[in-house]
Motif scaffolding. Structure first.
Motif, PDB file in Angstrom:
ATOM      1  N   ARG A  80      12.666  92.470  67.038  1.00 37.21           N
ATOM      2  CA  ARG A  80      13.210  93.746  67.496  1.00 37.21           C
ATOM      3  C   ARG A  80      12.184  94.566  68.266  1.00 37.21           C
ATOM      4  O   ARG A  80      12.491  95.186  69.271  1.00 37.21           O
ATOM      5  CB  ARG A  80      13.728  94.563  66.313  1.00 37.21           C
ATOM      6  CG  ARG A  80      14.528  95.776  66.748  1.00 37.21           C
ATOM      7  CD  ARG A  80      15.040  96.586  65.591  1.00 37.21           C
ATOM      8  NE  ARG A  80      16.052  97.524  66.047  1.00 37.21           N
ATOM      9  CZ  ARG A  80      16.499  98.535  65.320  1.00 37.21           C
ATOM     10  NH1 ARG A  80      16.054  98.727  64.095  1.00 37.21           N
ATOM     11  NH2 ARG A  80      17.415  99.357  65.813  1.00 37.21           N
ATOM     12  N   GLU A  81      10.951  94.593  67.766  1.00 32.16           N
ATOM     13  CA  GLU A  81       9.905  95.383  68.390  1.00 32.16           C
ATOM     14  C   GLU A  81       8.649  94.533  68.566  1.00 32.16           C
ATOM     15  O   GLU A  81       8.472  93.540  67.852  1.00 32.16           O
ATOM     16  CB  GLU A  81       9.582  96.622  67.540  1.00 32.16           C
ATOM     17  CG  GLU A  81      10.749  97.586  67.389  1.00 32.16           C
ATOM     18  CD  GLU A  81      10.397  98.765  66.523  1.00 32.16           C
ATOM     19  OE1 GLU A  81       9.252  98.782  65.998  1.00 32.16           O
ATOM     20  OE2 GLU A  81      11.232  99.662  66.357  1.00 32.16           O
ATOM     21  N   PRO A  82       7.771  94.898  69.495  1.00 29.71           N
ATOM     22  CA  PRO A  82       6.513  94.157  69.650  1.00 29.71           C
ATOM     23  C   PRO A  82       5.689  94.213  68.367  1.00 29.71           C
ATOM     24  O   PRO A  82       5.685  95.214  67.656  1.00 29.71           O
ATOM     25  CB  PRO A  82       5.799  94.897  70.787  1.00 29.71           C
ATOM     26  CG  PRO A  82       6.883  95.624  71.516  1.00 29.71           C
ATOM     27  CD  PRO A  82       7.912  95.985  70.493  1.00 29.71           C
ATOM     28  N   VAL A  83       5.020  93.108  68.070  1.00 25.74           N
ATOM     29  CA  VAL A  83       4.179  93.042  66.879  1.00 25.74           C
ATOM     30  C   VAL A  83       2.918  93.871  67.126  1.00 25.74           C
ATOM     31  O   VAL A  83       2.158  93.605  68.054  1.00 25.74           O
ATOM     32  CB  VAL A  83       3.807  91.585  66.557  1.00 25.74           C
ATOM     33  CG1 VAL A  83       2.845  91.539  65.374  1.00 25.74           C
ATOM     34  CG2 VAL A  83       5.064  90.776  66.259  1.00 25.74           C
ATOM     35  N   THR A  84       2.706  94.881  66.290  1.00 24.58           N
ATOM     36  CA  THR A  84       1.554  95.767  66.459  1.00 24.58           C
ATOM     37  C   THR A  84       0.559  95.663  65.314  1.00 24.58           C
ATOM     38  O   THR A  84      -0.614  96.000  65.477  1.00 24.58           O
ATOM     39  CB  THR A  84       2.018  97.232  66.570  1.00 24.58           C
ATOM     40  OG1 THR A  84       2.784  97.571  65.403  1.00 24.58           O
ATOM     41  CG2 THR A  84       2.890  97.422  67.816  1.00 24.58           C
ATOM     42  N   ASP A  85       1.011  95.221  64.148  1.00 28.66           N
ATOM     43  CA  ASP A  85       0.132  95.097  62.975  1.00 28.66           C
ATOM     44  C   ASP A  85       0.452  93.776  62.290  1.00 28.66           C
ATOM     45  O   ASP A  85       1.388  93.688  61.495  1.00 28.66           O
ATOM     46  CB  ASP A  85       0.345  96.272  62.027  1.00 28.66           C
ATOM     47  CG  ASP A  85      -0.686  96.311  60.901  1.00 28.66           C
ATOM     48  OD1 ASP A  85      -1.246  95.239  60.579  1.00 28.66           O
ATOM     49  OD2 ASP A  85      -0.931  97.397  60.357  1.00 28.66           O
ATOM     50  N   ILE A  86      -0.303  92.741  62.612  1.00 31.23           N
ATOM     51  CA  ILE A  86      -0.014  91.411  62.104  1.00 31.23           C
ATOM     52  C   ILE A  86      -0.085  91.346  60.583  1.00 31.23           C
ATOM     53  O   ILE A  86       0.664  90.612  59.936  1.00 31.23           O
ATOM     54  CB  ILE A  86      -0.968  90.373  62.732  1.00 31.23           C
ATOM     55  CG1 ILE A  86      -0.496  88.948  62.409  1.00 31.23           C
ATOM     56  CG2 ILE A  86      -2.389  90.602  62.271  1.00 31.23           C
ATOM     57  CD1 ILE A  86       0.807  88.582  63.036  1.00 31.23           C
ATOM     58  N   SER A  87      -0.976  92.150  59.971  1.00 33.60           N
ATOM     59  CA  SER A  87      -1.101  92.146  58.519  1.00 33.60           C
ATOM     60  C   SER A  87       0.181  92.643  57.857  1.00 33.60           C
ATOM     61  O   SER A  87       0.646  92.067  56.869  1.00 33.60           O
ATOM     62  CB  SER A  87      -2.278  93.013  58.087  1.00 33.60           C
ATOM     63  OG  SER A  87      -2.376  93.056  56.676  1.00 33.60           O
ATOM     64  N   ALA A  88       0.765  93.707  58.399  1.00 40.02           N
ATOM     65  CA  ALA A  88       2.004  94.243  57.840  1.00 40.02           C
ATOM     66  C   ALA A  88       3.149  93.257  58.010  1.00 40.02           C
ATOM     67  O   ALA A  88       3.950  93.035  57.093  1.00 40.02           O
ATOM     68  CB  ALA A  88       2.347  95.569  58.511  1.00 40.02           C
ATOM     69  N   GLU A  89       3.239  92.654  59.208  1.00 40.88           N
ATOM     70  CA  GLU A  89       4.299  91.696  59.464  1.00 40.88           C
ATOM     71  C   GLU A  89       4.172  90.468  58.561  1.00 40.88           C
ATOM     72  O   GLU A  89       5.168  89.933  58.072  1.00 40.88           O
ATOM     73  CB  GLU A  89       4.288  91.264  60.937  1.00 40.88           C
ATOM     74  CG  GLU A  89       5.077  92.164  61.859  1.00 40.88           C
ATOM     75  CD  GLU A  89       4.358  93.482  62.144  1.00 40.88           C
ATOM     76  OE1 GLU A  89       3.211  93.625  61.706  1.00 40.88           O
ATOM     77  OE2 GLU A  89       4.937  94.355  62.809  1.00 40.88           O
ATOM     78  N   LEU A  90       2.928  90.038  58.316  1.00 39.69           N
ATOM     79  CA  LEU A  90       2.714  88.888  57.440  1.00 39.69           C
ATOM     80  C   LEU A  90       3.107  89.210  55.999  1.00 39.69           C
ATOM     81  O   LEU A  90       3.670  88.361  55.299  1.00 39.69           O
ATOM     82  CB  LEU A  90       1.253  88.446  57.494  1.00 39.69           C
ATOM     83  CG  LEU A  90       0.844  87.605  58.701  1.00 39.69           C
ATOM     84  CD1 LEU A  90      -0.653  87.303  58.656  1.00 39.69           C
ATOM     85  CD2 LEU A  90       1.647  86.300  58.759  1.00 39.69           C
ATOM     86  N   ALA A  91       2.800  90.425  55.545  1.00 39.68           N
ATOM     87  CA  ALA A  91       3.166  90.821  54.185  1.00 39.68           C
ATOM     88  C   ALA A  91       4.675  90.725  53.993  1.00 39.68           C
ATOM     89  O   ALA A  91       5.161  90.172  52.997  1.00 39.68           O
ATOM     90  CB  ALA A  91       2.680  92.244  53.901  1.00 39.68           C
ATOM     91  N   ILE A  92       5.421  91.255  54.948  1.00 47.98           N
ATOM     92  CA  ILE A  92       6.878  91.215  54.869  1.00 47.98           C
ATOM     93  C   ILE A  92       7.390  89.786  54.991  1.00 47.98           C
ATOM     94  O   ILE A  92       8.314  89.367  54.278  1.00 47.98           O
ATOM     95  CB  ILE A  92       7.492  92.104  55.966  1.00 47.98           C
ATOM     96  CG1 ILE A  92       7.085  93.561  55.758  1.00 47.98           C
ATOM     97  CG2 ILE A  92       9.011  91.977  55.982  1.00 47.98           C
ATOM     98  CD1 ILE A  92       7.458  94.480  56.908  1.00 47.98           C
ATOM     99  N   SER A  93       6.775  89.002  55.881  1.00 48.75           N
ATOM    100  CA  SER A  93       7.248  87.646  56.136  1.00 48.75           C
ATOM    101  C   SER A  93       6.972  86.710  54.961  1.00 48.75           C
ATOM    102  O   SER A  93       7.802  85.848  54.643  1.00 48.75           O
ATOM    103  CB  SER A  93       6.590  87.092  57.407  1.00 48.75           C
ATOM    104  OG  SER A  93       6.952  87.872  58.529  1.00 48.75           O
ATOM    105  N   ILE A  94       5.816  86.864  54.317  1.00 51.17           N
ATOM    106  CA  ILE A  94       5.539  86.058  53.124  1.00 51.17           C
ATOM    107  C   ILE A  94       6.535  86.384  52.026  1.00 51.17           C
ATOM    108  O   ILE A  94       7.055  85.488  51.352  1.00 51.17           O
ATOM    109  CB  ILE A  94       4.093  86.294  52.646  1.00 51.17           C
ATOM    110  CG1 ILE A  94       3.103  85.740  53.670  1.00 51.17           C
ATOM    111  CG2 ILE A  94       3.860  85.643  51.281  1.00 51.17           C
ATOM    112  CD1 ILE A  94       1.659  86.087  53.380  1.00 51.17           C
TER     113      ILE A  94
END
Length: 272
Positions: free
Chosen positions: A133-147
């Protein structure tokens, strides 16, 4: 986690079993009350604008701005996410009630099937919002949600497989793991609210990242301790698991109080 496996340990004596059962009962009561408070918040804030198509009202939330004008797919993904969250949060607590399994096994089975299917839908909608939906700006946050999302998919699939095989004990273990993983967002809200109550300040970015990972990893670790202590652990291990459940329950009580003050009183009712 009510009577999933504690009763199996009873054949080896009662050392620590009573303490573990008592702690489990306390945890269950705190979990149900906190979850239903969370359901009320979601329904009170999101249900009416979502069902009426007034998606722009979502952005009245002080912490989130999920509505994006012209983004039909993204807005529908968020609508799916929040509306199904109402069912899986409420329906998930029903799966923990042993009396329901005993007196209405058909309801337990169908509620469990819907819980898994809706959890998959919520997770896939979450993946879309995080990565597309939006550009990835914080890979750590996205990884937390994705895991968290990956664990939901894994645990739900294994719970479904073991249920089909009629491996009841294994099915309940994986279903409990799926339930806790699905509630990662719920636990994150409690951790955030509890932090505000105890410190009177918002967490910084690094602290919030820790909260994001801990919101599902810590409950899963406590569950694993509970399962191990109730099935194979000795007296000391059972008392350790009971203590962990009491500590988690106390933390959830603080978080639930903060949640009621911040997310219910402030956001839903608009009272400072």
């Amino acid at each position: 986690m009510t009577n999933v496996s504690v009763t199996r340990a009873g054949s080896r004596g009662n050392d620590g079993i009573g303490a573990l059962k008592a702690a489990t009962t306390i945890w269950f009561g705190v979990m149900v009350i906190s979850q239903w408070l969370f359901v009320y918040y979601i329904a009170a804030f999101y249900a009416e604008p979502t069902l009426s198509g007034q998606f722009a009202a979502w952005n009245e939330h002080p912490f989130l701005s999920p509505f994006v004008r012209g983004d039909i797919i993204g807005n529908l993904a968020f609508a799916t996410h929040v509306m199904l969250a109402i069912f899986i949060t409420f329906g998930g607590t029903l799966q923990l009630i042993p009396q329901l399994r005993a007196t209405a096994p058909w309801l337990h089975r169908w509620n469990g099937r819907l819980f898994i299917l809706f959890s998959l839908a919520v997770t896939l909608a979450g993946f879309y919002m995080v990565w597309l939906r939006e550009p990835v700006t914080d890979i750590s946050a996205e990884l937390a949600i994705s895991i968290n999302g990956a664990l939901i998919l894994l645990f739900a699939a294994l719970a479904w497989r073991e249920g089909i095989k009629r491996s009841i004990v294994s099915h309940r273990r994986w279903a409990l793991r799926a339930l806790l993983a699905v509630n990662g967002v719920f636990f994150l809200r409690l951790v955030f609210s509890g932090w505000l109550v105890l410190t009177q300040r918002e967490p910084d970015v690094m602290q919030f990242r820790v909260f994001e990972y801990a919101s599902y990893l810590v409950p899963l670790l406590v569950l694993q301790l509970y399962l191990y202590s109730s099935e194979r652990g000795g007296t000391a291990m059972r008392y350790l698991a009971a203590m962990a459940l009491y500590l988690v329950s106390a933390a959830m009580c603080i978080g639930a109080f903060g949640f009621s003050m911040i997310f219910v009183r402030l956001i839903v009712f608009g009272q400072s």
